[in-house]
Design a protein around this motif. Sequence first.
Motif, mmCIF file in Angstrom:
data_model
loop_
_atom_site.group_PDB
_atom_site.id
_atom_site.type_symbol
_atom_site.label_atom_id
_atom_site.label_comp_id
_atom_site.label_asym_id
_atom_site.label_seq_id
_atom_site.Cartn_x
_atom_site.Cartn_y
_atom_site.Cartn_z
ATOM 1 N N SER A 141 19.478 45.697 0.969
ATOM 2 C CA SER A 141 20.083 46.907 1.536
ATOM 3 C C SER A 141 19.045 47.762 2.272
ATOM 4 N N ILE A 142 17.815 47.824 1.777
ATOM 5 C CA ILE A 142 16.783 48.604 2.473
ATOM 6 C C ILE A 142 16.457 47.983 3.835
ATOM 7 N N GLN A 143 16.440 46.643 3.907
ATOM 8 C CA GLN A 143 16.200 45.967 5.183
ATOM 9 C C GLN A 143 17.342 46.252 6.162
ATOM 10 N N GLU A 144 18.551 46.145 5.666
ATOM 11 C CA GLU A 144 19.708 46.386 6.522
ATOM 12 C C GLU A 144 19.727 47.826 7.023
ATOM 13 N N ASN A 145 19.444 48.778 6.133
ATOM 14 C CA ASN A 145 19.436 50.187 6.535
ATOM 15 C C ASN A 145 18.372 50.471 7.590
ATOM 16 N N GLU A 146 17.172 49.919 7.409
ATOM 17 C CA GLU A 146 16.097 50.115 8.387
ATOM 18 C C GLU A 146 16.457 49.464 9.726
ATOM 19 N N PHE A 147 17.011 48.262 9.661
ATOM 20 C CA PHE A 147 17.433 47.590 10.895
ATOM 21 C C PHE A 147 18.506 48.409 11.611
ATOM 22 N N LEU A 148 19.511 48.863 10.876
ATOM 23 C CA LEU A 148 20.599 49.612 11.507
ATOM 24 C C LEU A 148 20.106 50.933 12.092
ATOM 25 N N LYS A 149 19.107 51.529 11.475
ATOM 26 C CA LYS A 149 18.502 52.747 12.034
ATOM 27 C C LYS A 149 17.876 52.428 13.405
ATOM 28 N N ASP A 150 17.103 51.344 13.476
ATOM 29 C CA ASP A 150 16.518 50.923 14.751
ATOM 30 C C ASP A 150 17.610 50.544 15.754
ATOM 31 N N TYR A 151 18.631 49.858 15.274
ATOM 32 C CA TYR A 151 19.729 49.429 16.145
ATOM 33 C C TYR A 151 20.404 50.650 16.784
ATOM 34 N N ARG A 152 20.730 51.634 15.957
ATOM 35 C CA ARG A 152 21.371 52.850 16.490
ATOM 36 C C ARG A 152 20.469 53.571 17.487
ATOM 37 N N THR A 153 19.179 53.591 17.208
ATOM 38 C CA THR A 153 18.236 54.236 18.121
ATOM 39 C C THR A 153 18.278 53.574 19.493
ATOM 40 N N LEU A 154 18.293 52.249 19.512
ATOM 41 C CA LEU A 154 18.224 51.534 20.787
ATOM 42 C C LEU A 154 19.581 51.370 21.475
ATOM 43 N N ILE A 155 20.652 51.253 20.728
ATOM 44 C CA ILE A 155 21.938 50.964 21.340
ATOM 45 C C ILE A 155 22.613 52.234 21.871
ATOM 46 N N ASN A 156 22.243 53.372 21.331
ATOM 47 C CA ASN A 156 22.877 54.644 21.750
ATOM 48 C C ASN A 156 22.054 55.350 22.814
#
Length: 157
Positions: A141-156
């Motif tokens: 879950s920590i990996q997924e949360n960190e990835f999704l944070k980066d994903y949101r930063t780049l996709i938005n």
Amino acid sequence: MLGSHTKIFNELTDLQLDNLRSRMDMLLIAKGYNECEIDVYKKAFDYFTAFKQNFDGATIVKDLKDVGPLDIDAMLHDYQYLVYNVSSNFYTKWKADWLYAKGQERKGKGQYSAFSRFIGLTIIGIGFVPYSNLKHGNVQSIQENEFLKDYRTLINN
């Protein structure tokens, strides 16, 4: 990943790596990336500077280099697969592959090139995700949360 081999981070001196990192920053600024977005790429770059042997570069297609010998979208994609273990889950793998395609498109590498790779990665994922899950385990879950944070930063953007 999947048979690609490059030793960019092993072959360059620390000074050359610093120069390459600066050139990456300048390219991202020129392409309209903000500081938070650039920090995501810097995090991946710094990881491979510390763990040089882990970087294998773009698989199959080697013609999309951004700065010197480096394809920065492939670098980020490798980082996400290694550090966030995104390839062990269909949901996170799909998002990482989508981000890879969108990054290529944003840098002007063309929609056809970007999305043909996305389709290829999606098809390969049918067999690769179960293999990766068996080999590396579930995405934590920590990996997924960190990835999704980066994903949101780049996709938005």
